[in-house]
Write a protein that holds these residues in place. Structure first.
Motif: not given
Length: 184
Positions: A69-71, A79-86
């Motif tokens: 999750a931290v990675r 600025g990578r897009s995709g699924e919200d990593p937060s």
């Protein structure tokens, strides 16, 4: 083989703990330093992180989830897009509450619980403090190997953990691709 953190791409303390934590998995080489609960216990103890007397397989799994999750948050910094990593980070942070303490020279965040949650909370507190100081944005995952490095460049534009290794690999691949395109 234990990763070396004396390289120029090492983050300053205490952010280095987060960098070392994420780099316990070297995906390019399939090397997992936290493969067992005992390895996790030893790794935390070596770094002076409060460790529970016993770490379960579930604790180990949650620790692996936190690491990824931290990675993902670091990739969001790029600025990578995709699924919200937060979202995974938020879910895991809920299980590692923090509280403010006024003991010492300045107020600080400390774990509100014991056990593996305390270790996770310590990592999250470092991330918050680094974010407030502006150093969090300098911690990046290499585009080539996903190794986490500290970007010490003035304009914060580094993209590889090592220009001599990952940068060279990428540029060589691009060169060969262009050459095949022109020859074919």
């Amino acid at each position: 083989m234990t990763p070396r953190y004396d390289l120029p791409r090492a983050a300053p303390q205490p952010l280095r703990l987060v960098q070392e934590f994420i780099n316990t998995l070297a995906s390019e080489h399939d090397r997992e330093l936290l493969a067992t609960p005992e390895a996790l216990h030893e790794w935390l103890a070596e770094r002076g992180v409060e460790t529970p007397a016993r770490i379960s397989r579930d604790d180990l799994e949650r620790t692996h989830e936190l690491r990824e999750a931290v990675r993902g948050l670091l990739q969001q910094n790029r600025g990578r897009s995709g699924e919200d990593p937060s979202l995974p980070a938020e879910r895991l942070a809920a299980g590692a509450p923090l509280r403010v303490t006024f003991a010492g020279p300045r107020p600080q965040l400390v774990p509100a619980r014991g056990g593996i949650s305390a270790a996770h909370a310590r990592i999250l507190a470092i991330i918050l403090e680094a974010s407030l100081s502006g150093t969090w944005q300098r911690l990046k995952a290499c585009r080539q190997c996903r190794w986490v490095f500290y970007d010490a460049s003035k304009n914060r534009s580094a993209t590889w953990c090592s220009m001599a290794i990952c940068g060279n690999r990428r540029k060589t691949r691009e060169y060969r691709r262009r050459r095949r395109t022109h020859e074919g």
